[in-house]
Design a protein around this motif. Structure first.
Motif, PDB file in Angstrom:
ATOM      1  N   LYS A  40      -6.160   0.799   1.976  1.00  0.00           N
ATOM      2  CA  LYS A  40      -6.358   1.761   3.061  1.00  0.00           C
ATOM      3  C   LYS A  40      -5.257   1.650   4.110  1.00  0.00           C
ATOM      4  CE  LYS A  40      -9.964   4.202   1.933  1.00  0.00           C
ATOM      5  NZ  LYS A  40      -9.791   5.622   1.565  1.00  0.00           N
ATOM      6  N   GLN A  41      -4.762   0.450   4.338  1.00  0.00           N
ATOM      7  CA  GLN A  41      -3.642   0.302   5.266  1.00  0.00           C
ATOM      8  C   GLN A  41      -2.401   0.992   4.717  1.00  0.00           C
ATOM      9  OE1 GLN A  41      -3.117  -3.408   7.490  1.00  0.00           O
ATOM     10  NE2 GLN A  41      -1.038  -3.555   6.642  1.00  0.00           N
ATOM     11  N   ALA A  43      -2.512   3.527   2.717  1.00  0.00           N
ATOM     12  CA  ALA A  43      -2.782   4.966   2.833  1.00  0.00           C
ATOM     13  C   ALA A  43      -2.464   5.466   4.237  1.00  0.00           C
ATOM     14  CB  ALA A  43      -4.240   5.256   2.475  1.00  0.00           C
ATOM     15  N   VAL A  65      -7.428   9.974   5.900  1.00  0.00           N
ATOM     16  CA  VAL A  65      -7.566   8.754   5.109  1.00  0.00           C
ATOM     17  C   VAL A  65      -8.972   8.593   4.533  1.00  0.00           C
ATOM     18  CG1 VAL A  65      -7.432   6.224   5.180  1.00  0.00           C
ATOM     19  CG2 VAL A  65      -5.720   7.616   6.380  1.00  0.00           C
ATOM     20  N   TRP A  66     -10.013   8.965   5.322  1.00  0.00           N
ATOM     21  CA  TRP A  66     -11.400   8.725   4.881  1.00  0.00           C
ATOM     22  C   TRP A  66     -12.176  10.003   4.579  1.00  0.00           C
ATOM     23  CZ3 TRP A  66      -9.150   5.399   8.466  1.00  0.00           C
ATOM     24  CH2 TRP A  66      -9.150   4.043   8.121  1.00  0.00           C
ATOM     25  N   PRO A  70     -16.412   8.955   7.206  1.00  0.00           N
ATOM     26  CA  PRO A  70     -15.778   7.653   7.398  1.00  0.00           C
ATOM     27  C   PRO A  70     -16.837   6.582   7.657  1.00  0.00           C
ATOM     28  CG  PRO A  70     -15.622   8.942   9.411  1.00  0.00           C
ATOM     29  CD  PRO A  70     -16.204   9.847   8.355  1.00  0.00           C
ATOM     30  N   TYR A  81      -5.491  -1.599  10.943  1.00  0.00           N
ATOM     31  CA  TYR A  81      -4.436  -1.193  10.020  1.00  0.00           C
ATOM     32  C   TYR A  81      -3.145  -0.857  10.759  1.00  0.00           C
ATOM     33  CZ  TYR A  81      -8.094  -1.006   6.464  1.00  0.00           C
ATOM     34  OH  TYR A  81      -9.121  -1.331   5.599  1.00  0.00           O
ATOM     35  N   LEU A 153      -3.267   5.477  -4.305  1.00  0.00           N
ATOM     36  CA  LEU A 153      -3.880   5.460  -2.977  1.00  0.00           C
ATOM     37  C   LEU A 153      -4.944   6.547  -2.891  1.00  0.00           C
ATOM     38  CD1 LEU A 153      -0.805   4.859  -0.640  1.00  0.00           C
ATOM     39  CD2 LEU A 153      -2.443   3.201  -1.565  1.00  0.00           C
ATOM     40  N   ALA A 155      -7.154   8.780  -0.757  1.00  0.00           N
ATOM     41  CA  ALA A 155      -7.330   9.382   0.569  1.00  0.00           C
ATOM     42  C   ALA A 155      -7.293  10.894   0.377  1.00  0.00           C
ATOM     43  CB  ALA A 155      -6.230   8.943   1.533  1.00  0.00           C
TER      44      ALA A 155
END
Length: 269
Positions: A40-41, A43, A65-66, A70, A81, A153, A155
């Motif tokens: 996630k970081q 992403a 991202v989410w 989320p 992140y 990734l 997202a």
């Protein structure tokens, strides 16, 4: 072949840090890959790189991202992140909060910038009638790909970008193949086109290029077979007939258009 991109400014990039997104995301400092943290970081970094020097709001970053659901502690995750990326990227790049959004400067997606430059140069060469040079430049752009866009990734924003860039990649490849056929190299690319049609069975432009290549290699009956197979696939999957370009080429083959006959290769100056 054109991609219609609008390039932002990054306010200058770090000379010893290179980021790449045409495949798995990676960052290299002086040629050595640096760790970028958990998925996630990574992403978050990919999303920030794709803003090309434009700030993205907190809500926009979370959505990218989410998505729409989320986790409850997402604010803490974003802060974690962002801090992790600042440490990972080190000196040169700056990841700051502007008061309205997160802004990444001093670094960019270098392979993306290089690909755009090569595709633009290929377009200019094609427009100037330099088909061989256009093909060379477009092939160099294709060689920058190491896999799918931001591969691996998860997202929502990156998933949409992955589809968009897959389409762009195919469009450039189609332009390259069309140029090679026009240069008289149809024989060398028949098998590649057969493979591409199998991978993208509803993409009519690829079927059209395959039919044209087959005609140019003296195989008009195989071209008609390829058309009929595409017609059936489109009817079964979409309930539609082939589009105007495919139907026009089919008609030209049936009337034995002399322009579809095999032609000698164009000499390279």
């Amino acid at each position: 072949m054109g991609e219609g991109t609008s390039e932002g400014t990054t306010g200058g990039t770090s000379h010893d840090l290179r980021c790449e997104v045409l495949g798995p995301l990676r960052a290299l400092r002086d040629g050595t890959e640096i760790p970028l943290g958990p998925p996630k970081q990574r992403a978050v970094l990919a999303v920030l790189l794709l803003q090309e020097g434009r700030p993205i709001s907190y809500d926009g970053l979370v959505e990218a991202v989410w998505g729409g659901t989320p986790p409850a502690h997402v604010r803490n995750l974003v802060q974690k992140y962002v801090s992790g990326l600042r440490r990972a990227l080190g000196a040169g790049p700056e990841l700051s909060w502007t008061g309205t959004g997160y802004l990444l400067t001093g670094v960019e997606a270098d392979d993306l910038r290089e690909r755009r430059r090569l595709v633009d140069a290929a377009l200019a060469a094609r427009d100037a009638g330099e088909l061989h040079r256009a093909g060379q430049l477009a092939r160099r752009a294709e060689e920058l790909w190491r896999g799918e866009f931001a591969e691996g990734l998860r997202a929502p924003y990156l998933a949409a970008e992955r589809l968009r860039w897959a389409e762009k990649r195919l469009t450039v490849l189609e332009a390259v193949l069309a140029g090679e056929i026009e240069l008289g190299h149809a024989f060398e690319y028949v098998h590649e086109l057969i493979r591409l049609v199998a991978a993208h069975p509803l993409r009519e432009r690829l079927v059209e290029l395959l039919m044209l290549a087959l005609c140019r290699t003296g195989r008009p009956s195989d071209a008609l077979t390829a058309y009929e197979a595409a017609r059936r696939r489109l009817a079964d999957a979409l309930g539609t007939d082939p589009g105007p370009a495919l139907r026009s080429l089919h008609a030209r083959i049936l009337r034995q258009d002399p322009e579809l006959l095999p032609s000698p290769p164009v000499p390279v100056a």
